[in-house]
Design a protein around this motif. Structure first.
Motif, PDB file in Angstrom:
ATOM      1  N   VAL A 137      -6.227  -0.013  -5.241  1.00  0.00           N
ATOM      2  CA  VAL A 137      -7.203   0.651  -4.370  1.00  0.00           C
ATOM      3  C   VAL A 137      -8.461  -0.213  -4.274  1.00  0.00           C
ATOM      4  O   VAL A 137      -8.962  -0.705  -5.282  1.00  0.00           O
ATOM      5  CB  VAL A 137      -7.556   2.056  -4.908  1.00  0.00           C
ATOM      6  CG1 VAL A 137      -8.642   2.707  -4.078  1.00  0.00           C
ATOM      7  CG2 VAL A 137      -6.314   2.932  -4.974  1.00  0.00           C
ATOM      8  N   SER A 157     -12.224   0.064  -2.163  1.00  0.00           N
ATOM      9  CA  SER A 157     -13.120   0.870  -1.322  1.00  0.00           C
ATOM     10  C   SER A 157     -12.474   2.186  -0.890  1.00  0.00           C
ATOM     11  O   SER A 157     -12.586   2.609   0.250  1.00  0.00           O
ATOM     12  CB  SER A 157     -13.547   0.065  -0.092  1.00  0.00           C
ATOM     13  OG  SER A 157     -14.205  -1.115  -0.470  1.00  0.00           O
ATOM     14  N   GLY A 158     -11.756   2.813  -1.824  1.00  0.00           N
ATOM     15  CA  GLY A 158     -11.161   4.117  -1.562  1.00  0.00           C
ATOM     16  C   GLY A 158      -9.862   4.098  -0.769  1.00  0.00           C
ATOM     17  O   GLY A 158      -9.293   5.145  -0.491  1.00  0.00           O
ATOM     18  N   GLU A 159      -9.353   2.920  -0.409  1.00  0.00           N
ATOM     19  CA  GLU A 159      -8.121   2.825   0.397  1.00  0.00           C
ATOM     20  C   GLU A 159      -7.034   2.106  -0.393  1.00  0.00           C
ATOM     21  O   GLU A 159      -7.301   1.131  -1.098  1.00  0.00           O
ATOM     22  CB  GLU A 159      -8.400   2.024   1.671  1.00  0.00           C
ATOM     23  CG  GLU A 159      -9.482   2.614   2.520  1.00  0.00           C
ATOM     24  CD  GLU A 159      -8.968   3.009   3.886  1.00  0.00           C
ATOM     25  OE1 GLU A 159      -7.840   2.650   4.236  1.00  0.00           O
ATOM     26  OE2 GLU A 159      -9.719   3.669   4.595  1.00  0.00           O
ATOM     27  N   VAL A 181      -4.331  -0.542  -0.890  1.00  0.00           N
ATOM     28  CA  VAL A 181      -4.233  -1.887  -0.317  1.00  0.00           C
ATOM     29  C   VAL A 181      -3.052  -2.638  -0.910  1.00  0.00           C
ATOM     30  O   VAL A 181      -2.509  -2.248  -1.944  1.00  0.00           O
ATOM     31  CB  VAL A 181      -5.527  -2.707  -0.570  1.00  0.00           C
ATOM     32  CG1 VAL A 181      -6.714  -2.092   0.158  1.00  0.00           C
ATOM     33  CG2 VAL A 181      -5.811  -2.849  -2.053  1.00  0.00           C
ATOM     34  N   SER A 221       0.818  -1.214   0.000  1.00  0.00           N
ATOM     35  CA  SER A 221       0.000   0.000   0.000  1.00  0.00           C
ATOM     36  C   SER A 221       0.853   1.266   0.000  1.00  0.00           C
ATOM     37  O   SER A 221       0.374   2.332  -0.366  1.00  0.00           O
ATOM     38  CB  SER A 221      -0.949   0.005   1.206  1.00  0.00           C
ATOM     39  OG  SER A 221      -0.222  -0.114   2.404  1.00  0.00           O
TER      40      SER A 221
END
Length: 162
Positions: free
Chosen positions: A137, A139-141, A143, A100
């Motif tokens: 990415v 869900s907007g994060e 990873v 990430s």
């Protein structure tokens, strides 16, 4: 009573150890294809795509060209490897994790054909030191993402063989 207190203390310590070790574990990487936005190889020569879920698919030829340019095998080693595989270079399935924070970890290889250790060592060295990635990415994060692709040495320079 002493046995009960000893048992409770043991249970408490065991729970604390598991809680601590679970919080320190990294999240399991997500395979490309299950992400909202695939990891992207950051190089000016890469073709851009308007669909971010196709970032990785579009990056594979660019990564291969980059590796071809960066991997330096002596003429003797390249000829030997070419000869060992009936007039072709081996296909190397390369796998790694794009973290990430955009770094690369856990590099692995599966070779179809015969490859020399100098060849896979060279690939690993280039991957560890040269490649720059934007993380996947979900869900907007950002990873951890698992990346696997086939690499055909010299495919884009016309030296692959028939």
């Amino acid at each position: 009573m002493r046995a009960i207190l000893s048992g409770l203390f043991f249970l408490f310590m065991t729970t604390m150890c598991f809680a601590q070790s679970n919080s320190e574990k990294k999240a399991r990487p997500i395979p490309v294809g299950l992400l909202d936005v695939d990891p992207l190889f950051l190089d000016e020569s890469c073709e851009k795509n308007d669909d971010p879920s196709q970032n990785f698919r579009m990056s594979v030829p660019c990564i291969s060209k980059f590796l071809d340019n960066e991997i330096s095998l002596s003429e003797e080693l390249a000829s030997k490897m070419f000869g060992l595989n009936g007039g072709r270079y081996p296909v190397v399935n390369i796998g790694f994790i794009v973290e990430s924070d955009s770094t690369i970890s856990t590099i692995s290889f599966r070779v179809r054909g015969q490859a020399l250790s100098e060849f896979t060592d060279s690939i690993k060295s280039v991957l560890e030191s040269s490649l720059k990635w934007a993380p996947g990415v979900k869900s907007g994060e950002a990873v951890r993402a698992t990346v696997i692709f086939p690499y055909y040495y010299k495919r884009y320079s016309g030296e692959q063989g028939n």
